[in-house]
Design an enzyme around this catalytic site. Sequence first.
Site, short mmCIF file in Angstrom:
data_model
loop_
_atom_site.label_atom_id
_atom_site.label_comp_id
_atom_site.label_asym_id
_atom_site.label_seq_id
_atom_site.Cartn_x
_atom_site.Cartn_y
_atom_site.Cartn_z
N HIS A 299 -1.93 28.15 -33.79
CA HIS A 299 -3.01 27.90 -32.84
C HIS A 299 -3.95 29.11 -32.84
O HIS A 299 -3.50 30.25 -32.66
CB HIS A 299 -2.45 27.71 -31.43
CG HIS A 299 -1.95 26.33 -31.14
ND1 HIS A 299 -0.79 25.83 -31.69
CD2 HIS A 299 -2.45 25.34 -30.35
CE1 HIS A 299 -0.59 24.60 -31.24
NE2 HIS A 299 -1.59 24.27 -30.43
N HIS B 216 -1.78 17.50 -35.97
CA HIS B 216 -1.68 18.31 -34.74
C HIS B 216 -1.45 17.38 -33.55
O HIS B 216 -2.39 16.81 -33.00
CB HIS B 216 -2.96 19.13 -34.55
CG HIS B 216 -2.84 20.21 -33.52
ND1 HIS B 216 -2.92 21.55 -33.82
CD2 HIS B 216 -2.63 20.16 -32.18
CE1 HIS B 216 -2.78 22.27 -32.72
NE2 HIS B 216 -2.59 21.44 -31.71
N ASP C 119 5.69 17.09 -26.47
CA ASP C 119 5.69 17.08 -25.00
C ASP C 119 4.36 16.64 -24.43
O ASP C 119 4.24 16.51 -23.20
CB ASP C 119 6.09 18.45 -24.44
CG ASP C 119 5.35 19.61 -25.09
OD1 ASP C 119 4.89 19.47 -26.23
OD2 ASP C 119 5.25 20.68 -24.46
N HIS D 217 1.45 17.17 -30.17
CA HIS D 217 2.57 17.83 -29.49
C HIS D 217 3.54 16.80 -28.91
O HIS D 217 3.13 15.86 -28.21
CB HIS D 217 2.05 18.71 -28.35
CG HIS D 217 1.34 19.94 -28.80
ND1 HIS D 217 1.96 21.17 -28.91
CD2 HIS D 217 0.06 20.13 -29.19
CE1 HIS D 217 1.08 22.07 -29.33
NE2 HIS D 217 -0.08 21.47 -29.51
N GLY E 92 0.50 28.52 -27.04
CA GLY E 92 0.40 29.31 -25.82
C GLY E 92 -0.87 30.13 -25.79
O GLY E 92 -1.74 30.00 -26.65
N GLU F 185 -9.22 28.37 -30.28
CA GLU F 185 -9.39 27.33 -29.27
C GLU F 185 -9.89 27.98 -27.99
O GLU F 185 -11.09 27.99 -27.72
CB GLU F 185 -8.08 26.59 -29.02
CG GLU F 185 -8.20 25.48 -27.97
CD GLU F 185 -6.85 24.92 -27.53
OE1 GLU F 185 -6.86 23.83 -26.91
OE2 GLU F 185 -5.81 25.55 -27.77
#
Length: 344
Positions: free
Chosen positions: A196, A15, A19, A17, A169, A199
């Site tokens: 996701h 996991h 960006d 990202h 998102g 969280e």
Amino acid sequence: MDAELARRAPKVVLHDHLDGGLRVTTVLELADRIGHPLPTDDEAGLRAWFFQGGRGADLPRYLEAFDQTVALLQDRDAIRRVAREFAEDLSADGIVHGEVRYAPELSTTGGLSYDEVLESILAGFEEGPADVEVRLIVCALRHLPNAPDAFAAATRFADAGVVAIDLAGPEDGFPAADHAAAIEVAREAGFGVTLHAGEAFGLPSISDALDQGATRLGHGVRIVDDLDADDQPGPVASRVLTGGVALEVCPTSNVHTGVSADVASHPIERLRRAGFAVTLNTDNRLMSDVTLTSEAIACRDAFGWTLDDLETVTATAVEAAFLDDAGREALRDRVSRGFAALRP
């Protein structure tokens, strides 16, 4: 287990990202090239600005930093460079297998197609060091309607390094079920599904992800809400346990988004003791100023983790990785031999 030993250990990250992992120096150079204004042009100042530990512990503020990085990922050369450097940084951290995620729709404001974005990322990974295997997880944003296009594009790169799909998102109010048809197309194409969930939102998002066929949960730590005082599982936690669904846990990131007050109070060790398939991850290395090595050391300091514990969560990650049987066996052997070589 000191930091150097943890760095040398052959690790697996599931996991991370794209960006959220740019180098600060690269941010400065790419911004200067296109004339993009940054909060500061000073390297130390920009590093401090990105670091979420000083900016308030909540997810919306955490996500503000991505406006800066995504703005720089709008042409093929920049995307390819960032992907190559990403692979280089994983290698430098002792990672031997990395599964990196990105939503291609984020890089289309300058006119790139989804296919061009994915081609550029995969080309950058290919240019990275040979000692790290990097694969791509294609994200869609759950509050936007573009999952069908993103996952359809993913299918065109099934043999080029795309291994799975994800929804990222806001979780609350944007269930994965809204994208059920697109997820099913991806599953039928043979992609892994990691979503996701658990969280910023609780058990309903986890149930929703399981209903959509997720075999891994991005974060997933709110599953602790379904354990009683004796760590006996409720119905949702039982589904995760019996299904062997892996948790992609990112302790420091969870502190910065307000999920946990600090690493010492993070539920990662409780979840391990309760029998969950826990993996250790970084989430966003730039925004949280972490590496997988530093996460291992944070767990050492908070919970007394040893090299054996790091090997255990790494072995769990090997089994949860989106690999075919031959690839998994090769990675299993590499990790086992690598850890053995670290011991007297």
